[in-house]
Design a protein around this motif. Sequence first.
Motif, mmCIF file in Angstrom:
data_model
loop_
_atom_site.group_PDB
_atom_site.id
_atom_site.type_symbol
_atom_site.label_atom_id
_atom_site.label_comp_id
_atom_site.label_asym_id
_atom_site.label_seq_id
_atom_site.Cartn_x
_atom_site.Cartn_y
_atom_site.Cartn_z
ATOM 1 N N LYS A 56 0.860 -1.176 0.000
ATOM 2 C CA LYS A 56 0.000 0.000 0.000
ATOM 3 C C LYS A 56 0.894 1.223 0.000
ATOM 4 C CE LYS A 56 -4.564 -0.407 1.958
ATOM 5 N NZ LYS A 56 -5.333 0.053 3.119
ATOM 6 N N GLU A 58 -0.034 4.683 0.336
ATOM 7 C CA GLU A 58 -0.338 5.700 1.347
ATOM 8 C C GLU A 58 -0.498 5.030 2.729
ATOM 9 O OE1 GLU A 58 -4.294 4.618 -0.613
ATOM 10 O OE2 GLU A 58 -2.155 4.482 -0.991
ATOM 11 N N PRO A 59 -0.109 5.748 3.789
ATOM 12 C CA PRO A 59 -0.230 5.168 5.121
ATOM 13 C C PRO A 59 -1.694 4.929 5.500
ATOM 14 C CG PRO A 59 0.401 7.490 5.244
ATOM 15 C CD PRO A 59 0.435 7.104 3.813
ATOM 16 N N ILE A 60 -1.892 3.949 6.355
ATOM 17 C CA ILE A 60 -3.239 3.618 6.808
ATOM 18 C C ILE A 60 -3.725 4.694 7.786
ATOM 19 C CG2 ILE A 60 -4.579 1.876 8.047
ATOM 20 C CD1 ILE A 60 -2.197 -0.092 7.278
ATOM 21 N N ASN A 257 -2.472 -3.875 8.548
ATOM 22 C CA ASN A 257 -1.109 -3.840 8.008
ATOM 23 C C ASN A 257 -0.596 -5.268 7.761
ATOM 24 O OD1 ASN A 257 1.792 -3.829 7.889
ATOM 25 N ND2 ASN A 257 1.728 -1.699 8.577
ATOM 26 N N THR A 259 2.192 -6.355 6.498
ATOM 27 C CA THR A 259 3.590 -6.615 6.888
ATOM 28 C C THR A 259 3.631 -7.178 8.313
ATOM 29 O OG1 THR A 259 4.110 -4.604 5.658
ATOM 30 C CG2 THR A 259 5.894 -5.584 6.950
ATOM 31 N N ILE A 260 2.869 -6.534 9.204
ATOM 32 C CA ILE A 260 2.870 -6.980 10.595
ATOM 33 C C ILE A 260 2.117 -8.300 10.726
ATOM 34 C CG2 ILE A 260 2.510 -6.243 12.977
ATOM 35 C CD1 ILE A 260 2.121 -3.409 11.958
ATOM 36 N N LEU A 296 6.717 -2.738 16.045
ATOM 37 C CA LEU A 296 6.212 -2.895 14.675
ATOM 38 C C LEU A 296 4.863 -2.213 14.468
ATOM 39 C CD1 LEU A 296 6.964 -6.624 13.791
ATOM 40 C CD2 LEU A 296 7.813 -4.600 12.595
ATOM 41 N N ASP A 298 1.828 -0.083 13.794
ATOM 42 C CA ASP A 298 1.531 1.298 13.408
ATOM 43 C C ASP A 298 0.324 1.784 14.206
ATOM 44 O OD1 ASP A 298 -1.067 0.959 11.549
ATOM 45 O OD2 ASP A 298 0.271 -0.735 11.246
HETATM 46 C C1 NAG Z 1 3.041 -1.389 8.167
HETATM 47 O O1 NAG Z 1 3.894 -1.552 9.284
HETATM 48 C C2 NAG Z 1 5.277 -1.443 8.978
HETATM 49 C C3 NAG Z 1 6.029 -1.813 10.227
HETATM 50 O O2 NAG Z 1 5.616 -1.012 11.327
HETATM 51 C C4 NAG Z 1 5.562 -0.029 8.484
HETATM 52 O O3 NAG Z 1 6.902 0.104 8.160
HETATM 53 C C5 NAG Z 1 4.681 0.263 7.261
HETATM 54 O O4 NAG Z 1 4.824 1.601 6.869
HETATM 55 C C6 NAG Z 1 3.223 -0.012 7.574
HETATM 56 N N1 NAG Z 1 2.445 0.097 6.330
HETATM 57 C C7 NAG Z 1 1.498 0.988 6.146
HETATM 58 C C8 NAG Z 1 0.794 0.931 4.839
HETATM 59 O O5 NAG Z 1 1.164 1.793 7.011
#
Ligand code: NAG
Length: 339
Positions: A56, A58-60, A257, A259-260, A296, A298
């Motif tokens: 993704k 843009e940030p969540i 997220n 990744t986590i 980890l 967010d």
């Molecule tokens: C998901 O979490 C990881 C680890 O904290 C972070 O680096 C990444 O930016 C996050 N992804 C989103 C889309 O916010």
Amino acid sequence: MLFCLILLFIFNVCVSEKSDLGFGLNIGNAIDVFANYGDLSQVTQVVSGEYEEEEKEEPIVPFSEKNIRVFANATSTENEWESLSANMDILLCENFEDLLDKYFSNFEIEGTDKPWKAFMGDWIIDEIMRTLGIIYDGKPDNCCYVLVRLTKKHKSEKLDDLQDVVVKDYVKRATENLNVSDPSEVRRFMKSYGTHYIDSYVTGNFIYQVFKYKRPWYNAFKAKIRSGLQTGSSNLRFYFSSYFLTQVGDIRIASGNKTIESWARQNLRDSQYLYSRPSLLRLHYSPMLAYKLNHLLDNGALLGLGLKTLRPLFKDRRKGDMYAEIVENDLQLWEVNVA
Ligand SMILES: *[C@@H]1O[C@H](CO)[C@@H](O)[C@H](O)[C@H]1NC(C)=O
Ligand SMILES: *[C@@H]1O[C@H](CO)[C@@H](O)[C@H](O)[C@H]1NC(C)=O
Ligand SMILES: *[C@@H]1O[C@H](CO)[C@@H](O)[C@H](O)[C@H]1NC(C)=O
């Protein structure tokens, strides 16, 4: 493009300043809960999404529903945190609906005691179960779930007393001109100025897992917790052994997220006999893993939201009461029409 023009047109009509319109979490601002009723989870980050792993860009963000400023000088109180709570929440749920009630227990929408329906009442049961990490097993829903979660609160904000707060001019004019005896006029007002204002919210993130139990063991677990089993107790693991369970859910992250979530899938496992399965309890017994997770996570999830009807906008008390009554009646109707 057309969409933008339409938006501009609408807001030229009813909003005096552009800055009064927002899409973030603005305490005190008003939203129309009917605009996305049954699917509010599309505009709020409350459950892990079902989409596949993807980058993704843009940030969540916790909240992206359209909102509008209605109070001119409302004030609020903020709090901030930065670590994962040491305690695990263990929530016992008699059936699937109870699980949804418990999942949304930090959400309040004045006029309904089923806030989960506003968030995902339009979803099919299969879809809801998958976002909670479990699968629909086709069996009648007579027993029983345990929701386990560990929460990392980031920020909370609560509106102070509204006693002497002034309402924005354009809203004040609209309330004075509104004929509350005319339902179609009232519904137009809802669309322009909203039904509820944001009285409080909490953001952060949490990690969760759902377990499905066999009835006798669920009852035994419940009795044990009632008689004071500490969630820090080393006996805890016993009540999560495979023998008691009909399903072990996947571990999910409220912010969605991926990744986590993958990290959790690889690292939080419990070995029993020959196979291993996902287990949040690992965090409980391994401070090192809890420490890693804390770093980890967010802050993209909405952990709680308090919405109150726009009653206080009305100087005329009787008018305010009638407005709130129509909003609450409509909520009841919408609630019956979903799920
Ligand atoms: C998901 O979490 C990881 C680890 O904290 C972070 O680096 C990444 O930016 C996050 N992804 C989103 C889309 O916010
Ligand atoms: C808001 O403004 C009004 C009028 O200026 C004032 O009387 C009232 O005390 C203010 N309220 C707050 C909470 O600041
Ligand atoms: C308000 O609406 C009601 C119902 O439509 C109508 O009977 C009444 O005349 C209206 N009042 C005013 C002041 O327009």
